[in-house]
Motif scaffolding. Structure first.
Motif, PDB file in Angstrom:
ATOM      1  N   UNK A 285      15.679  61.454  98.280  1.00 17.74           N
ATOM      2  CA  UNK A 285      16.414  62.245  99.263  1.00 17.74           C
ATOM      3  C   UNK A 285      17.444  61.405  99.990  1.00 17.74           C
ATOM      4  N   UNK A 286      17.063  60.175 100.346  1.00 21.44           N
ATOM      5  CA  UNK A 286      17.978  59.283 101.058  1.00 21.44           C
ATOM      6  C   UNK A 286      19.181  58.929 100.196  1.00 21.44           C
ATOM      7  N   UNK A 287      18.932  58.547  98.950  1.00 20.81           N
ATOM      8  CA  UNK A 287      20.018  58.152  98.058  1.00 20.81           C
ATOM      9  C   UNK A 287      20.930  59.342  97.754  1.00 20.81           C
ATOM     10  N   UNK A 288      20.331  60.484  97.451  1.00 20.84           N
ATOM     11  CA  UNK A 288      21.127  61.661  97.126  1.00 20.84           C
ATOM     12  C   UNK A 288      21.992  62.117  98.285  1.00 20.84           C
ATOM     13  N   UNK A 289      21.450  62.079  99.487  1.00 24.68           N
ATOM     14  CA  UNK A 289      22.216  62.501 100.659  1.00 24.68           C
ATOM     15  C   UNK A 289      23.351  61.542 100.959  1.00 24.68           C
ATOM     16  N   UNK A 290      23.083  60.248 100.820  1.00 22.53           N
ATOM     17  CA  UNK A 290      24.129  59.256 101.078  1.00 22.53           C
ATOM     18  C   UNK A 290      25.307  59.441 100.120  1.00 22.53           C
ATOM     19  N   UNK A 291      25.009  59.666  98.851  1.00 22.24           N
ATOM     20  CA  UNK A 291      26.082  59.845  97.867  1.00 22.24           C
ATOM     21  C   UNK A 291      26.817  61.154  98.094  1.00 22.24           C
ATOM     22  N   UNK A 292      26.067  62.222  98.389  1.00 23.77           N
ATOM     23  CA  UNK A 292      26.669  63.549  98.507  1.00 23.77           C
ATOM     24  C   UNK A 292      27.404  63.768  99.815  1.00 23.77           C
ATOM     25  N   UNK A 293      27.172  62.927 100.798  1.00 19.64           N
ATOM     26  CA  UNK A 293      27.809  63.146 102.100  1.00 19.64           C
ATOM     27  C   UNK A 293      28.857  62.101 102.433  1.00 19.64           C
ATOM     28  N   UNK A 294      28.501  60.823 102.320  1.00 24.69           N
ATOM     29  CA  UNK A 294      29.404  59.761 102.777  1.00 24.69           C
ATOM     30  C   UNK A 294      30.619  59.627 101.870  1.00 24.69           C
ATOM     31  N   UNK A 295      30.404  59.635 100.556  1.00 24.08           N
ATOM     32  CA  UNK A 295      31.529  59.442  99.628  1.00 24.08           C
ATOM     33  C   UNK A 295      32.601  60.515  99.765  1.00 24.08           C
ATOM     34  N   UNK A 296      32.254  61.815  99.735  1.00 22.04           N
ATOM     35  CA  UNK A 296      33.314  62.818  99.936  1.00 22.04           C
ATOM     36  C   UNK A 296      33.965  62.731 101.308  1.00 22.04           C
TER      37      UNK A 296
END
Length: 370
Positions: A285-296
């Motif tokens: 959950x932590x990794x997926x959220x970081x990629x899906x939120x911070x990068x965009x």
């Protein structure tokens, strides 16, 4: 009542977990200081040194143009030509000036002369800015000398004057700090929210949801409300820091900015809620959220370049990501004096994300254990 019970339980867990509470309340404030001071693009107090081989009143007047500028900071004078290269190689000076012999005598007789400026080009953007400063001060010296001697310099056939409608001082902090608020409000709240439901799965307490008549809506929104409240505390703290610590004036509608932050935090915690609904471990959950939120948020939401200048998939991501719209609200209210009605279209666009994220989260969260 069931929704309120879950919200109260989640709030108690946050309050009892000191590490999580510290990150939730002060993580954004710490990152705000780091980003605010670290991402400034202003080029000021550039160290420069001079090799004056003329020592005439004219050469001293030329140097005084740089000494009196807030963009430059003078270092001790150089002793010889070899010191010019050594000064740049050691990075003690970002620019050096070499004034030739008979500089003043040539000026008094109206003969051609020149000044050599060497600029450290290790950072191209900084070097181009410093070169612009040097050119501007050089032209200022020529103009003042012409006036003193009753001369008229030839006028260029075309003159371009740049004037800024907003942020007249051209301070990068005035634009970057409001953008940083949008970035941090998608980073911390979304990640904290992503761990909420997954933690229940790993601890086994998700069984309380399975065996009670609590609906998916009640369970998810009850878990989300405390994090929305934490996000609003972060927003208030960062806004105060922007105005007091970084000196960024808030010119527009406070109501529009606050309402936009509330809807935006609801949407960003909704992203974490979505990830938490189907993830089975906190790491995932932590990794997926970081990629899906911070990068965009960093790449496609207008922080680096306007969304309307993007093309293809990058523009699509920017269009369907909530940070794009709150970025316009935050930067617009801080620097462009946007009123409530000016930001209303962005508020409505943000509001559309909330039910969509709720609906997908409820669809992905099973009512029974698989």
């Amino acid at each position: 009542k069931r929704l309120g019970a879950y919200a109260w339980r989640e709030a108690l867990e946050i309050l009892r977990d000191r590490v999580r509470l510290t990150v939730a309340l002060f993580g954004t404030a710490f990152l705000m200081v780091v980003f605010g001071y670290g991402i400034s693009l202003d080029v000021e107090k550039v160290p420069f040194s001079v090799l004056d081989q003329d020592q005439s009143p004219e050469s001293r007047a030329y140097i005084e143009q740089f000494q009196g500028s807030s963009y430059f900071r003078e270092r001790p004078p150089l002793s010889g030509p070899t010191a010019l290269t050594a000064e740049l190689k050691s990075a003690r000076s970002a620019a050096t000036l070499e004034i030739p012999p008979d500089f003043g005598a040539h000026l008094r007789r109206g003969q051609p002369t020149e000044v050599r400026a060497l600029i450290d080009g290790a950072m191209p953007f900084r070097a181009e800015t410093v070169a612009g400063y040097v050119t501007g001060l050089h032209q200022q010296f020529l103009t003042s000398m012409a006036k003193e001697n009753g001369l008229t310099l030839p006028v260029a056939p075309i003159q371009i004057e740049t004037r800024f409608r907003y942020n007249q001082a051209f301070r990068s902090l005035d634009a970057m700090v409001p953008a940083t608020i949008a970035l941090l409000l998608v980073m911390i709240p979304a990640i904290l929210m992503a761990l909420a439901v997954v933690r229940e799965k790993e601890m086994g307490t998700i069984a309380n949801f399975y065996v009670t008549p609590t609906s998916r809506f009640e369970f998810l929104i009850g878990k989300q409300l405390p994090y929305v409240a934490v996000g609003m505390v972060n927003f208030t703290l960062m806004s105060l820091m922007a105005v007091t610590l970084f000196g960024v004036p808030l010119k527009g509608s406070i109501l529009g900015l606050t309402l936009g932050a509330l809807i935006y935090v609801t949407a960003t915690t909704g992203i974490g809620l979505l990830m938490s609904s189907f993830a089975r471990t906190q790491i995932a959950a932590l990794f997926g959220t970081a990629v899906a939120s911070v990068t965009p948020a960093v790449q496609f939401s207008g922080m680096m370049q306007p969304v309307n200048t993007l093309e293809g998939g990058a523009r699509l991501i920017g269009t369907v990501f909530p940070t794009t719209y709150f970025m316009k609200i935050s930067v617009g209210t801080f620097t462009k004096s946007l009123s409530f009605f000016d930001v209303l279209p962005f508020l409505l666009a943000l509001l559309a994300f909330v039910p969509v994220l709720w609906g997908i989260s409820m669809a992905l969260l099973p009512k029974q254990e698989r």
